[in-house]
Write an enzyme that holds these catalytic residues in place. Sequence first.
Site, PDB file in Angstrom:
ATOM      1  CD  GLU A   1     -24.273  37.201 -46.131  1.00  0.00           C
ATOM      2  OE1 GLU A   1     -24.663  36.075 -46.507  1.00  0.00           O
ATOM      3  OE2 GLU A   1     -23.878  37.432 -44.987  1.00  0.00           O
TER       4      GLU A   1
ATOM      5  CG  ASP B   1     -28.462  55.177 -37.742  1.00  0.00           C
ATOM      6  OD1 ASP B   1     -29.258  55.640 -36.898  1.00  0.00           O
ATOM      7  OD2 ASP B   1     -28.541  55.429 -38.955  1.00  0.00           O
TER       8      ASP B   1
END
Length: 299
Positions: A89, A195
Amino acid sequence: MSSIFLPYLQSIEPDAQFTFNLPVITSSAGKRYYAKVGSPGEKDQYAGEAESLRAIFEAAPGLAPRLLASGTTGNDARSGAGNPFFLSEYMDIGGLTIESAKLLGERLAKELHTFKSPNGFGFAVPTYCGATRQDNGWFSTWEECFSMMVGSLLQKLPSERRYFELLKKGEEVRKRVIPWLLRPLVIDPVLLHGDLWSGNTGIDRKTGQPVIFDPSSYYGHGEADLAIARIFGGIPDSFFAAYHKQMPKTEPVQQYNLRGDLYELYHYLNHTVLFGGGYASSALQKMNKLLRACPQYSQ
């Protein structure tokens, strides 16, 4: 490229027409998608991101873009000759605000960092922190897992004179500091983004809700997910306050800051691998601080 994604798009919106302007695909109903195709050599990188997003969606729906499809093109995909692809999406992402950072801290603590692995510490597939491959695998203890992660980065550094002290003290950290700080922890392996710096966070402008993206996930100690955000800043302090309001610091609390230094060391080493330069000096400073604090180490 349209032939790769069209079957997946038509299964989602059977009556729609689609306009391809990669990486964005727009349907005639106004819905947007994010799509990309890589080279054969990027297959593991795409797979790692896809599996990370799948896990994050299971743990915290809506916190990251939902993966819709991924794979490798061609009938010869198993040989590695095909191209990896990825469809998710689309989110129009803006910068975190003080309030959305608070919500992010809450969701990270209550959802992502309570989502446990039944297989131990690590991850099922390799993931990439930046351009650095993390081989992962499964480990029965956090100490073993994190020591492997640090050792893998040390192995990626060239055996040059400028890195001699860094490599030597890095092995001392593995031998002495990691067992000292991590072995006593009583923790479950929980899902991490991997991260989580400011460049991988934001808000969905449509909903105003916090989002995270570009993950390099594995199952580890939740505190490790806070390290790179502290290094580079950019995430409001409300994030950290809200996180620890929901997720108390792990015992022994008096070693929280030293554990933070250890987890930051991982990212300084990774940036040394990627960019060299001053990051090596920062990594060495962290090593020296940790080794000085370690009662089992004497120079």
